[in-house]
Write a protein that holds these residues in place. Structure first.
Motif, PDB file in Angstrom:
ATOM      1  N   ILE A  79       3.855  -6.331   5.540  1.00 31.83           N
ATOM      2  CA  ILE A  79       4.711  -6.134   4.366  1.00 31.83           C
ATOM      3  C   ILE A  79       6.119  -6.038   4.930  1.00 31.83           C
ATOM      4  O   ILE A  79       6.426  -5.100   5.668  1.00 31.83           O
ATOM      5  N   PHE A  91       4.132  -1.140  -2.528  1.00 33.97           N
ATOM      6  CA  PHE A  91       4.193  -1.605  -1.142  1.00 33.97           C
ATOM      7  C   PHE A  91       5.093  -0.778  -0.240  1.00 33.97           C
ATOM      8  O   PHE A  91       5.028  -0.883   0.973  1.00 33.97           O
ATOM      9  N   ARG A 115      -1.047  -4.866   4.931  1.00 34.51           N
ATOM     10  CA  ARG A 115      -2.028  -4.921   3.852  1.00 34.51           C
ATOM     11  C   ARG A 115      -3.029  -6.028   4.109  1.00 34.51           C
ATOM     12  O   ARG A 115      -2.770  -6.953   4.888  1.00 34.51           O
ATOM     13  N   VAL A 121      -3.269  -2.168   0.307  1.00 34.86           N
ATOM     14  CA  VAL A 121      -2.260  -1.782   1.297  1.00 34.86           C
ATOM     15  C   VAL A 121      -2.914  -0.860   2.322  1.00 34.86           C
ATOM     16  O   VAL A 121      -3.570   0.111   1.973  1.00 34.86           O
ATOM     17  N   HIS A 124       1.932   1.557   3.854  1.00 34.45           N
ATOM     18  CA  HIS A 124       3.144   1.200   3.115  1.00 34.45           C
ATOM     19  C   HIS A 124       4.324   1.031   4.091  1.00 34.45           C
ATOM     20  O   HIS A 124       4.394   1.739   5.099  1.00 34.45           O
TER      21      HIS A 124
END
Length: 131
Positions: A79, A91, A115, A121, A124
Motif C-alpha cells: 500500500i 488503508f 495487503r 489489509v 495499514h
C-alpha cells in the motif's frame, strides 16, 4: 435396491462435502500460518529498506527486490500512499496530525502498508495527516 442406491448417493455426497470442507480448512490454516510469518518478517523488510536508503547499496536493493517478489507471488502487495492524497482509513493509519496543508490529506508517509491483492489489509500504511 432403490433405497440402497439413495443411501450410496447420500454417502458419496457427504464424503464429497467433507473433502471440500477439509480442503477449505487446510487452505485457511495455510493462509493463517503464512500471515503470521509475514507479520513477523515485515519489520525486517522495513529495516532493510531503511538501510538501503542510508547506504545506497545495490546488493541490498536486489535482496529487497527478491523479498518483495516472494510477497507478490503470494498475492501480497504494498500500500503506497502519496503525500497530498486523501486519507483513507481503510488503508491508512494516522499516527500524527500536522498543520500546513489541506485538512484530511496525507502530509507524509512514515511506513508503507501491505495487503492481500484486492483484499484484506495486513498492515495499514502509517502516515501523517494535515489537520
Amino acid at each position: 435396491m432403490h433405497k440402497l442406491k439413495n443411501q450410496l448417493a447420500r454417502a458419496l455426497a457427504d464424503y464429497d462435502n467433507l473433502r471440500k470442507r477439509t480442503e477449505a480448512d487446510m487452505q485457511q490454516l495455510q493462509r493463517t500460518a503464512g500471515l503470521k510469518i509475514i507479520l513477523k518478517l515485515l519489520p525486517t523488510l522495513d529495516i532493510l529498506e531503511s538501510a538501503r536508503k542510508h547506504l545506497g547499496d545495490h546488493g541490498l536493493a536486489v535482496a529487497i527486490g527478491e523479498f518483495k517478489n516472494v510477497l507478490k507471488e503470494e498475492s501480497i502487495e504494498e500500500i503506497i500512499p502519496k503525500p497530498g492524497e486523501k486519507f483513507n482509513e481503510e488503508f491508512h493509519e494516522a499516527i500524527e496530525t500536522v498543520s500546513g496543508g489541506k485538512t484530511g490529506n496525507i502530509a507524509e508517509v512514515v511506513l508503507l502498508g501491505w495487503r492481500f491483492a484486492g483484499g484484506v489489509v495486513i498492515r495499514h500504511a502509517k502516515v501523517k495527516v494535515y489537520k
